[in-house]
Design a protein around this motif. Structure first.
Motif, PDB file in Angstrom:
ATOM      1  N   GLN A  91      -3.764  -5.599   0.669  1.00 21.09           N
ATOM      2  CA  GLN A  91      -2.741  -4.731   0.898  1.00 21.09           C
ATOM      3  C   GLN A  91      -2.502  -3.594   0.660  1.00 21.09           C
ATOM      4  N   PRO A  92      -2.390  -2.646   1.281  1.00 22.48           N
ATOM      5  CA  PRO A  92      -2.515  -1.211   0.896  1.00 22.48           C
ATOM      6  C   PRO A  92      -2.028  -0.613  -0.460  1.00 22.48           C
TER       7      PRO A  92
ATOM      8  N   LYS B 179      -6.481   1.843   1.766  1.00 22.37           N
ATOM      9  CA  LYS B 179      -5.172   2.904   2.806  1.00 22.37           C
ATOM     10  C   LYS B 179      -6.065   2.283   3.348  1.00 22.37           C
ATOM     11  N   PRO B 180      -4.513   1.491   5.080  1.00 21.61           N
ATOM     12  CA  PRO B 180      -5.478   1.278   6.118  1.00 21.61           C
ATOM     13  C   PRO B 180      -6.531   1.640   6.500  1.00 21.61           C
TER      14      PRO B 180
ATOM     15  N   SER C  75      -4.396  -4.559   5.001  1.00 23.17           N
ATOM     16  CA  SER C  75      -3.327  -4.954   6.096  1.00 23.17           C
ATOM     17  C   SER C  75      -2.763  -4.984   5.203  1.00 23.17           C
ATOM     18  N   SER C  76      -0.155  -5.049   5.920  1.00 25.41           N
ATOM     19  CA  SER C  76       0.168  -5.630   5.061  1.00 25.41           C
ATOM     20  C   SER C  76       0.235  -6.515   6.283  1.00 25.41           C
TER      21      SER C  76
END
Length: 114
Positions: free
Chosen positions: A13-14, A85-86, A113-114
């Motif tokens: 996740q970010p 970060k993405p 990614s979330s």
């Protein structure tokens, strides 16, 4: 033939962290430098971080303060990635180079990614 084997990629996740590892089949101190590159879909491969034989490190501006490259005496090269970060999503490649040749690993996918 030099072999570089990466591991440690995955989905995160970010804001999360990952640590990539690269195991070389030869003494990494025999190379001019070892490095991590990445390639995102539709983009060119870019240098993320490198460490020269004498220990000098270099980072892409986009990862400074978040990523750290390191190495050890067991021919391992590592990339600690924090605050992901993405836009860090890419296939990450381990690289070792000498004056006239570059060696590459097979790559490991990192997806943020979330």
């Amino acid at each position: 033939q030099v072999q570089l084997v990466e591991s440690g990629g995955g989905l995160v996740q970010p804001g999360g962290s990952l640590r990539l590892s690269c195991q070389a089949s030869e003494n990494i101190f025999s190379f001019n430098a070892v490095a991590w590159y990445r390639q995102a879909p539709g983009k060119e491969r870019e240098l993320v971080a490198s460490i020269a034989g004498g220990g000098y490190t270099n980072y892409a501006d986009s990862v400074k303060g978040r990523f750290t490259i390191s190495r050890d005496l067991r021919n391992g090269v590592y990339l600690q990635m924090n605050n992901l970060k993405p836009e860090d999503t890419a296939v990450y490649y381990c690289n070792a180079n000498r004056p006239t040749v570059h060696y590459w690993g097979q790559g490991t996918q990192v997806t943020v990614s979330s």
